[in-house]
Design a protein around this motif. Structure first.
Motif, PDB file in Angstrom:
ATOM      1  N   MET A 139      25.809  62.538  46.244  1.00  9.53           N
ATOM      2  CA  MET A 139      25.998  63.976  46.030  1.00  9.53           C
ATOM      3  C   MET A 139      25.746  64.286  44.549  1.00  9.53           C
ATOM      4  O   MET A 139      25.021  65.223  44.209  1.00  9.53           O
ATOM      5  CB  MET A 139      27.429  64.352  46.418  1.00  9.53           C
ATOM      6  CG  MET A 139      27.748  65.789  46.131  1.00  9.53           C
ATOM      7  SD  MET A 139      28.378  66.589  47.613  1.00  9.53           S
ATOM      8  CE  MET A 139      28.857  68.155  46.957  1.00  9.53           C
ATOM      9  N   ASP A 160      22.032  63.986  43.896  1.00  4.54           N
ATOM     10  CA  ASP A 160      21.269  65.125  44.417  1.00  4.54           C
ATOM     11  C   ASP A 160      21.462  66.369  43.563  1.00  4.54           C
ATOM     12  O   ASP A 160      20.536  67.168  43.390  1.00  4.54           O
ATOM     13  CB  ASP A 160      21.666  65.403  45.871  1.00  4.54           C
ATOM     14  CG  ASP A 160      21.060  64.372  46.804  1.00  4.54           C
ATOM     15  OD1 ASP A 160      20.140  63.671  46.365  1.00  4.54           O
ATOM     16  OD2 ASP A 160      21.516  64.262  47.949  1.00  4.54           O
ATOM     17  N   ILE A 161      22.686  66.536  43.033  1.00  3.73           N
ATOM     18  CA  ILE A 161      22.933  67.696  42.180  1.00  3.73           C
ATOM     19  C   ILE A 161      22.101  67.597  40.905  1.00  3.73           C
ATOM     20  O   ILE A 161      21.418  68.545  40.522  1.00  3.73           O
ATOM     21  CB  ILE A 161      24.439  67.823  41.857  1.00  3.73           C
ATOM     22  CG1 ILE A 161      25.172  68.361  43.093  1.00  3.73           C
ATOM     23  CG2 ILE A 161      24.674  68.733  40.666  1.00  3.73           C
ATOM     24  CD1 ILE A 161      26.669  68.484  42.920  1.00  3.73           C
ATOM     25  N   LEU A 179      19.445  65.880  40.526  1.00  2.57           N
ATOM     26  CA  LEU A 179      18.038  65.940  40.914  1.00  2.57           C
ATOM     27  C   LEU A 179      17.575  67.386  41.112  1.00  2.57           C
ATOM     28  O   LEU A 179      16.444  67.741  40.792  1.00  2.57           O
ATOM     29  CB  LEU A 179      17.847  65.151  42.220  1.00  2.57           C
ATOM     30  CG  LEU A 179      16.424  64.788  42.621  1.00  2.57           C
ATOM     31  CD1 LEU A 179      15.829  63.829  41.616  1.00  2.57           C
ATOM     32  CD2 LEU A 179      16.397  64.167  43.998  1.00  2.57           C
ATOM     33  N   LEU A 180      18.463  68.203  41.622  1.00  3.03           N
ATOM     34  CA  LEU A 180      18.105  69.588  41.913  1.00  3.03           C
ATOM     35  C   LEU A 180      18.033  70.420  40.631  1.00  3.03           C
ATOM     36  O   LEU A 180      17.264  71.377  40.547  1.00  3.03           O
ATOM     37  CB  LEU A 180      19.146  70.181  42.878  1.00  3.03           C
ATOM     38  CG  LEU A 180      18.742  71.418  43.665  1.00  3.03           C
ATOM     39  CD1 LEU A 180      17.425  71.206  44.372  1.00  3.03           C
ATOM     40  CD2 LEU A 180      19.815  71.754  44.688  1.00  3.03           C
ATOM     41  N   LEU A 181      18.847  70.055  39.631  1.00  2.00           N
ATOM     42  CA  LEU A 181      18.793  70.774  38.359  1.00  2.00           C
ATOM     43  C   LEU A 181      17.672  70.166  37.521  1.00  2.00           C
ATOM     44  O   LEU A 181      17.697  68.980  37.245  1.00  2.00           O
ATOM     45  CB  LEU A 181      20.125  70.639  37.616  1.00  2.00           C
ATOM     46  CG  LEU A 181      21.316  71.279  38.320  1.00  2.00           C
ATOM     47  CD1 LEU A 181      22.602  70.905  37.614  1.00  2.00           C
ATOM     48  CD2 LEU A 181      21.164  72.785  38.372  1.00  2.00           C
ATOM     49  N   PRO A 182      16.678  70.964  37.143  1.00  2.00           N
ATOM     50  CA  PRO A 182      15.528  70.406  36.444  1.00  2.00           C
ATOM     51  C   PRO A 182      15.931  69.727  35.139  1.00  2.00           C
ATOM     52  O   PRO A 182      16.636  70.310  34.310  1.00  2.00           O
ATOM     53  CB  PRO A 182      14.642  71.614  36.173  1.00  2.00           C
ATOM     54  CG  PRO A 182      15.447  72.797  36.475  1.00  2.00           C
ATOM     55  CD  PRO A 182      16.572  72.394  37.336  1.00  2.00           C
ATOM     56  N   ILE A 232      14.341  68.960  32.419  1.00  2.00           N
ATOM     57  CA  ILE A 232      13.920  69.525  31.128  1.00  2.00           C
ATOM     58  C   ILE A 232      14.838  70.689  30.729  1.00  2.00           C
ATOM     59  O   ILE A 232      15.194  70.852  29.564  1.00  2.00           O
ATOM     60  CB  ILE A 232      12.414  69.928  31.144  1.00  2.00           C
ATOM     61  CG1 ILE A 232      11.976  70.524  29.799  1.00  2.00           C
ATOM     62  CG2 ILE A 232      12.087  70.899  32.228  1.00  2.00           C
ATOM     63  CD1 ILE A 232      11.821  69.533  28.684  1.00  2.00           C
ATOM     64  N   LEU A 233      15.278  71.477  31.712  1.00  2.00           N
ATOM     65  CA  LEU A 233      16.193  72.580  31.393  1.00  2.00           C
ATOM     66  C   LEU A 233      17.548  72.038  30.935  1.00  2.00           C
ATOM     67  O   LEU A 233      18.140  72.539  29.979  1.00  2.00           O
ATOM     68  CB  LEU A 233      16.376  73.505  32.597  1.00  2.00           C
ATOM     69  CG  LEU A 233      15.151  74.329  33.014  1.00  2.00           C
ATOM     70  CD1 LEU A 233      15.524  75.328  34.096  1.00  2.00           C
ATOM     71  CD2 LEU A 233      14.543  75.075  31.845  1.00  2.00           C
ATOM     72  N   LEU A 234      18.043  70.979  31.614  1.00  2.00           N
ATOM     73  CA  LEU A 234      19.311  70.378  31.199  1.00  2.00           C
ATOM     74  C   LEU A 234      19.210  69.836  29.777  1.00  2.00           C
ATOM     75  O   LEU A 234      20.118  70.008  28.962  1.00  2.00           O
ATOM     76  CB  LEU A 234      19.694  69.239  32.151  1.00  2.00           C
ATOM     77  CG  LEU A 234      20.266  69.637  33.505  1.00  2.00           C
ATOM     78  CD1 LEU A 234      20.598  68.399  34.316  1.00  2.00           C
ATOM     79  CD2 LEU A 234      21.519  70.491  33.337  1.00  2.00           C
ATOM     80  N   LEU A 269      19.332  72.635  27.293  1.00  2.00           N
ATOM     81  CA  LEU A 269      20.681  73.185  27.245  1.00  2.00           C
ATOM     82  C   LEU A 269      21.611  72.310  26.398  1.00  2.00           C
ATOM     83  O   LEU A 269      22.366  72.804  25.561  1.00  2.00           O
ATOM     84  CB  LEU A 269      21.213  73.307  28.679  1.00  2.00           C
ATOM     85  CG  LEU A 269      22.521  74.057  28.855  1.00  2.00           C
ATOM     86  CD1 LEU A 269      22.356  75.490  28.400  1.00  2.00           C
ATOM     87  CD2 LEU A 269      22.955  74.017  30.307  1.00  2.00           C
ATOM     88  N   VAL A 270      21.549  70.999  26.614  1.00  2.00           N
ATOM     89  CA  VAL A 270      22.431  70.093  25.867  1.00  2.00           C
ATOM     90  C   VAL A 270      22.019  70.057  24.393  1.00  2.00           C
ATOM     91  O   VAL A 270      22.848  70.185  23.497  1.00  2.00           O
ATOM     92  CB  VAL A 270      22.401  68.669  26.477  1.00  2.00           C
ATOM     93  CG1 VAL A 270      23.276  67.731  25.662  1.00  2.00           C
ATOM     94  CG2 VAL A 270      22.873  68.703  27.915  1.00  2.00           C
TER      95      VAL A 270
END
Lengths: 284, 340
Positions: A116, A119-120, A122-125, A127-129, A132-133
């Protein structure tokens, strides 16, 4: 584990033309980055000549808007990008393999929870993460950038390692080890890990090319490392100082070309290994 | 008890998972500044406060507003509750760089440019990439495949924004065929006149091509492998023995191979979006990438957070749509959910 690595590196492998060409390209770029500075000892950070001169005998790749040598920057950038790529890939690999092995071998609720999580992420791109960090850190050394890239890029490795572990854990040799009273940890290390070694090697190669591309992306949006040169850093300054619109092609084409050559070579090496291990792909 | 269609159950399951992912993402957004040593948002507030000392009247009001919006003096669980309840009402806070404009309004005015670029580019690249990949697989071990495969492999590793720089340099700066910046001429204001639409398409071509050309590579590689596997299956051999035409068999193979590529479409959208945001920078295209860059370079945290929340919710919504589409196309999924 060692036996598996030696199985990977057999003479037969080097009959794959794609692999030879990619290795040659990679070695050339490594040489440019690591041996180059001894032959061309120009400081990448020093102002060495007139501003924005096109390539000439004196400045093989010209100078940038500050009068810094582009070739010297490129050599330092190759080292910087490789360093971040190698470190970030190692971090991703460690997380991905660990989660994949535990989820696949332990099964049940642990598997469900870990998948789980996977998958979470994996679903959040990724490069965007990463953006953000990185946005919350004022100073970013190469290690921090590697960590940011590493902790967001592991999910596909975890999934693949998990499914391989699942198919391995009910094989006879694993059952034999169980009957011999080996602990879970021993079984994973001695029976499972060596059998996914070839995949892990391939995943590392792919992660590394992905990490170098990610570094460039982060740099382009202004969130790359604030210490030292990388290929992304060179592209960032070329972009910010309008190198494209002012026609300074020698400033933005070489770093991108080297990056693409490295990433493509790594991908081709991974593809060649894949064909080598999966004869189905090689064709009849 | 009335039976619920397995299709509905599938969609509910997917929807629930996507909602959970979105919630996890909101938690990340909330936790990040507060988890990092020295809390960058608090540091920013201190900075505004220091400016307020020098310029008491106007900046002090700004400071009070942000202090209230972030609520950093409250206990953590209250901060989280405030954060979530404000989001429920669609309030993403106030921008610092564009003060006093609301973050939601700002993102809403930039988002259409990004979506207008992304959606057509993703779909066109997907269609072309799959066709070319299937062609390469069909012509396996011929000159066509030997030329196409390395080209796809290299293309798939080119960053959109670097291809964008090259296209911009060659076709706009040197050849002067396309404009060098923006989404429309600065002298025009957006309208639905033919002249404006033509000018807009003229500005659209290069950013669009930068994304499409690169994205084709990845799809083609994936499709090529899928078709190669599919061509070896028993039904292909059987159809050949029956004497069916190549064209007919290829049609079957293509339809079976395309299914995993639809799932791939959902997963790849995020990566394409990330690359497209940076591509906007190269073209000074007035989309969310450009807005995000402004926000990042001025440390406008409310705007950074708001842009991400909207981008990720768009992405997750698109994912759900693709999932529904997939279930609709592939009956095996619907069946698997009733265990039949």
């Amino acid at each position: 584990m060692l036996r598996n690595v030696s199985k990977i590196i057999s003479p037969e492998l080097f009959t794959i033309k794609k692999l030879d060409a990619s290795l040659a390209a990679l070695l050339t770029i490594f040489a440019l980055g690591f041996v180059g500075p001894t032959i061309y000892p120009v400081q990448p950070t020093a102002v060495v000549g007139p501003l924005e001169t096109p390539p000439s005998q004196l400045y093989p790749l010209g100078t940038d808007a500050y009068g810094k040598d582009v070739l010297a920057q490129l050599m330092a950038g190759i080292r910087g990008s490789l360093q971040i790529g190698a470190t970030a890939a190692a971090i991703s690999l460690l997380i991905g393999v660990l989660i994949g092995l535990v989820a696949g071998y332990k099964g049940k609720i642990i598997d469900n929870l870990l998948m789980m999580l996977t998958d979470i992420v994996l679903l959040l791109p990724s490069i965007l993460l990463m953006i953000l960090v990185a946005a919350y850190f004022k100073w970013r050394d190469p290690l921090l950038v590697s960590i940011i890239i590493g902790v967001t890029s592991w999910p596909w490795v975890a999934r693949a390692v998990r499914s391989q572990t699942l198919s391995l854990k009910n094989r006879e040799f694993v059952n034999l080890s169980k009957m011999a009273g080996l602990s879970d940890f021993q079984i994973v290390i001695r029976d499972i890990l060596p059998n996914v070694a070839s995949y892990i090697f391939m995943a590392y190669v792919l992660l590394m090319s992905g990490a170098m591309l990610a570094e460039t992306g982060l740099s382009m949006i202004g969130l790359g490392t604030t210490q030292g040169a990388t290929l992304g850093n060179i592209l960032f300054w070329a972009q910010v100082l309008e190198a494209v619109r002012r026609g300074l092609w020698w400033w933005f084409i070489p770093p991108g070309a080297v990056l693409v050559a490295m990433a493509a070579s790594l991908l081709m090496i991974a593809t060649a290994l894949d064909e080598y291990f999966n004869p189905r792909l090689r064709g009849s | 008890m009335p039976t619920i269609s397995p299709f509905i159950i599938y969609i509910l399951r997917k929807g629930l998972f996507i909602a959970a992912t979105f919630f996890a993402f909101l938690l990340i957004i909330f936790a990040l500044p507060r988890a990092i040593p020295g809390n960058p948002v608090a540091a920013l507030l201190t900075q505004i406060f220091q400016q307020a000392q020098a310029n008491p009247d106007t900046v002090k009001a700004v400071y009070r507003k942000f202090l209230e919006e972030f609520g950093l003096h409250k206990p953590l669980h209250e901060q989280l509750f405030d954060f979530l309840s404000r989001l429920m009402t669609g309030d993403l806070g106030t921008s610092i760089a564009f003060y006093p404009r609301k973050v939601a309004d700002l993102v809403a005015s930039y988002l259409p440019w990004t979506l207008g670029l992304l959606i057509p580019a993703i779909l066109v690249a997907w269609a072309l990439g799959n066709l070319l990949g299937a062609w390469a697989a069909y012509r396996r071990r011929t000159r066509v495949d030997n030329a196409l495969l390395p080209a796809f492999l290299v293309l798939s590793q080119v960053p959109y924004y670097w291809l964008a720089m090259i296209l911009l340099y060659v076709l706009a700066v040197t050849a002067r065929v396309f404009p060098v910046a923006g989404a429309y001429p600065p002298a025009m204001s957006p309208s639905l006149t033919p002249a404006f639409i033509l000018a807009m398409l003229h500005h659209y071509t290069l950013p669009f091509l930068s994304i499409v050309i690169v994205a084709i590579g990845g799809w083609a590689i994936g499709m090529r492998v899928l078709v190669i596997y599919e061509l070896r299956s028993d039904y292909v051999e059987y159809s050949e023995l029956l004497g069916l035409s190549d064209k007919k068999i290829l049609g079957y193979v293509f339809r079976n191979s395309i299914l995993p590529q639809i799932t791939g479409l959902a997963l790849s959208m995020g990566t394409v979006m990330g690359g497209a945001l940076i591509t906007e920078l190269v073209f000074s295209y007035p989309g969310t990438g450009y807005l995000l860059f402004r926000a990042l370079s001025t440390l406008d945290y409310p705007l950074i957070q708001g842009t991400f929340i909207i981008l990720v919710s768009t992405l997750l919504a698109a994912n759900l749509i693709v999932d529904i589409l997939y279930a609709y196309i592939d009956p095996r999924i619907r069946v698997s959910y009733v265990g039949d």
